[in-house]
Scaffold this active site. Structure first.
Site, mmCIF file in Angstrom:
data_model
loop_
_atom_site.group_PDB
_atom_site.id
_atom_site.type_symbol
_atom_site.label_atom_id
_atom_site.label_comp_id
_atom_site.label_asym_id
_atom_site.label_seq_id
_atom_site.Cartn_x
_atom_site.Cartn_y
_atom_site.Cartn_z
ATOM 1 N N ASN A 154 57.539 86.742 -14.663
ATOM 2 C CA ASN A 154 57.313 86.747 -13.211
ATOM 3 C C ASN A 154 57.813 85.488 -12.508
ATOM 4 O O ASN A 154 58.461 85.552 -11.484
ATOM 5 C CB ASN A 154 55.835 87.000 -12.911
ATOM 6 C CG ASN A 154 54.918 85.978 -13.551
ATOM 7 O OD1 ASN A 154 55.221 85.393 -14.586
ATOM 8 N ND2 ASN A 154 53.766 85.767 -12.938
ATOM 9 N N GLY A 236 47.768 86.955 -25.045
ATOM 10 C CA GLY A 236 47.226 85.615 -25.230
ATOM 11 C C GLY A 236 46.136 85.569 -26.278
ATOM 12 O O GLY A 236 46.061 84.623 -27.083
ATOM 13 N N GLU A 253 47.715 80.269 -20.572
ATOM 14 C CA GLU A 253 47.592 80.601 -19.154
ATOM 15 C C GLU A 253 47.763 82.108 -19.036
ATOM 16 O O GLU A 253 48.857 82.633 -19.203
ATOM 17 C CB GLU A 253 48.655 79.864 -18.333
ATOM 18 C CG GLU A 253 48.433 78.368 -18.258
ATOM 19 C CD GLU A 253 49.325 77.707 -17.226
ATOM 20 O OE1 GLU A 253 49.658 78.383 -16.228
ATOM 21 O OE2 GLU A 253 49.692 76.546 -17.417
ATOM 22 N N CYS A 287 49.931 85.701 -11.465
ATOM 23 C CA CYS A 287 48.595 85.731 -12.065
ATOM 24 C C CYS A 287 47.517 85.275 -11.094
ATOM 25 O O CYS A 287 46.355 85.664 -11.212
ATOM 26 C CB CYS A 287 48.568 84.877 -13.327
ATOM 27 S SG CYS A 287 49.118 83.169 -13.077
#
Length: 486
Positions: A154, A236, A253, A287
């Protein structure tokens, strides 16, 4: 003008070369599906060479004069500024970013490189007292050695550089694996910048490949001591699990489901502007985007009217058009995920008071009202131009709605009473929250990171320095020590 589309090679050991896999990676333009370029993927053998190269080059880099290190980062900034138009073009072509988004991302990159340029001068130690007579305790801050970086699609230029530059600044070698949909912007572009900036060969390596080719090999390799990952919470968690088995430190993150709260004393026009920016920048593929707009019932109607009017005016389409605000989602898979969430929202009783069309990878804005906290669209991360508007009766209900999420990355509160907002902010379970601003904020010297399923650790400023270094204790016994059984 530099043609970054020619950067379709691996960058390993200071050389541009094809990977040794038989697999091809095709890089598509998400707006028109044209082929930008093709890569020959890296294999596990290439990953191994990249890590070994970074380890070998790091030995000298660790002891390089801080002034020489800083010059590399200054050169990198200069190269970006001189090639800004070319970089904007590849951001537009490779990830469908608008011109506004491209300029925004480049500015973020420049700022994080400037911050990383200070790290060579901040590798400070301490001398601490001891309960033992004649002992001097020295603490040295040293690089971890080699850092593995995995970045998303992104904001690939910034979210790669956010780990790469600080890790290098702290004296480490780096191996970067960008997302397979943005191999240039998130990968080889960064290699080119640092090559031109004079970074020693072999210190930074970029491997372009797919998970089907290397599996967990990038994480499991014995050389990297830290794995820095930005991406989905699901991936993650897997990376954290694998890294934990190998006793590697991780920086994660992850996803978000941020709430932007509008209280009854808010500046409604400001709140509308912040809420639109927080949801629809880069098509909502951030995010920190505000998935949920939580509005006090006293100002709900006014806010909703103005918000819908503003969103309906946003131009959708070709990201090359300077007037475009909403460009394409990254790929057909992302589009289908958003379509499924929209359909689920309608089935569960939410009302789409604005429902745009889907044209290829362009998803026009969708605004849902009558959303309750138990609905799927209120619980899931909406990685696209879809938003939930939720009405509340008071501050406590707003806090409860905001906290009713497995995520905790960012947030915002709009109120004319700053202390009222600050007290509410303390009660919201999120790593970051902003009063009278949007949910999308990232500054180079302020701690960035989330709670719950939004990640582990913090980056930026001294927190990145902590993430990519370790501390060594060296004690010196200046006078003979008496031992109990000597």
């Amino acid at each position: 003008m530099v043609n970054f589309k020619l950067l379709n090679k691996q960058y390993i050991s200071g050389e541009w070369k094809d990977g040794t896999s038989n697999r091809q990676l095709i890089d598509f333009n998400p707006y028109n599906n044209e082929v930008i370029t093709t890569f020959t993927c890296a294999s596990l053998k290439d990953v191994d060479e990249a890590y070994r190269s970074a380890k070998e080059a790091q030995k000298k880099w660790q002891h390089t004069n801080p002034i020489e290190k800083r010059a590399v980062f200054e050169n990198a900034v200069k190269y970006i500024e001189e090639n800004k138009e070319s970089i904007e073009n590849i951001i537009i072509e490779e990830l469908g970013g608008t011109k506004l988004k491209a300029a925004f991302e480049i500015d973020l990159v420049i700022n994080i490189i400037k911050e990383a340029a200070t790290y060579p001068f901040r590798m400070e130690g301490k001398i601490l007292p001891s309960p033992v007579d004649g002992k001097e305790n020295r603490l040295y801050r040293i690089p971890v050695g080699v850092v593995g970086v995995i970045s998303p699609f992104n904001f690939p230029f910034f979210l790669s550089m956010k780990s790469v530059a600080p890790a290098l600044g702290a004296g480490n070698g780096v191996v970067l694996k960008p997302h397979e949909h943005t191999p240039i912007t998130g990968g080889t572009l960064i290699a080119k910048i640092f090559e031109e900036a004079g970074l020693p060969k072999g210190l930074l390596n970029v491997v372009i490949t797919e998970i089907e080719e290397i599996g967990d090999g990038f994480i499991e390799h014995p050389i990297p001591k830290v794995i820095s990952f930005t991406g989905s919470s699901k991936v993650g968690k897997h990376i954290g699990e694998v890294a934990g088995r190998h006793l590697k430190k991780v920086s994660l993150e992850l996803g978000g489901n941020s709430a932007l709260i509008v209280l009854d004393d808010a500046d409604i026009d400001l709140a509308v502007s912040a809420a639109v920016f927080s949801r629809f920048t880069h098509q909502g593929q951030i995010c920190m985007s505000a998935n949920r707009i939580i509005v006090h019932e006293k100002v709900y109607d006014e806010f909703l009217t103005k918000y819908v009017r503003k969103v309906a005016s946003l131009k959708c389409g070709d990201p090359r058009d300077p007037e475009t605000i909403i460009g394409p989602l990254m790929n057909e898979r992302q589009v289908q995920m958003i379509i499924n969430l929209i359909e689920t929202g309608i089935k569960e009783g939410a009302t789409p008071i604005l429902k745009g069309e889907v044209k290829g990878n362009i998803v026009e804005p969708v605004i849902f009202t009558d959303v309750t906290p138990d609905m799927t669209i209120a619980k899931e991360e909406l990685f696209g131009p879809v938003v939930c508007i939720m009405k509340v009766e008071n501050d406590q209900q707003a806090i409860e709605y905001a906290n009713n999420s497995d995520f905790g990355l960012s947030g915002a509160i709009h109120t004319s009473n700053i202390e009222r907002g600050a007290e509410m902010a303390k009660q919201i379970e999120t790593g970051m929250i902003h009063i009278n601003d949007g949910t999308i904020n990232d500054e180079p010297i302020v701690a960035f990171g989330g709670e719950k399923n939004s990640g582990l650790g913090r980056l930026n400023g001294s927190w990145s320095l902590d993430a990519f270094t370790t501390v060594k204790w060296i004690s010196i016994q200046h006078t003979p020590r008496k031992y109990p059984y000597s």
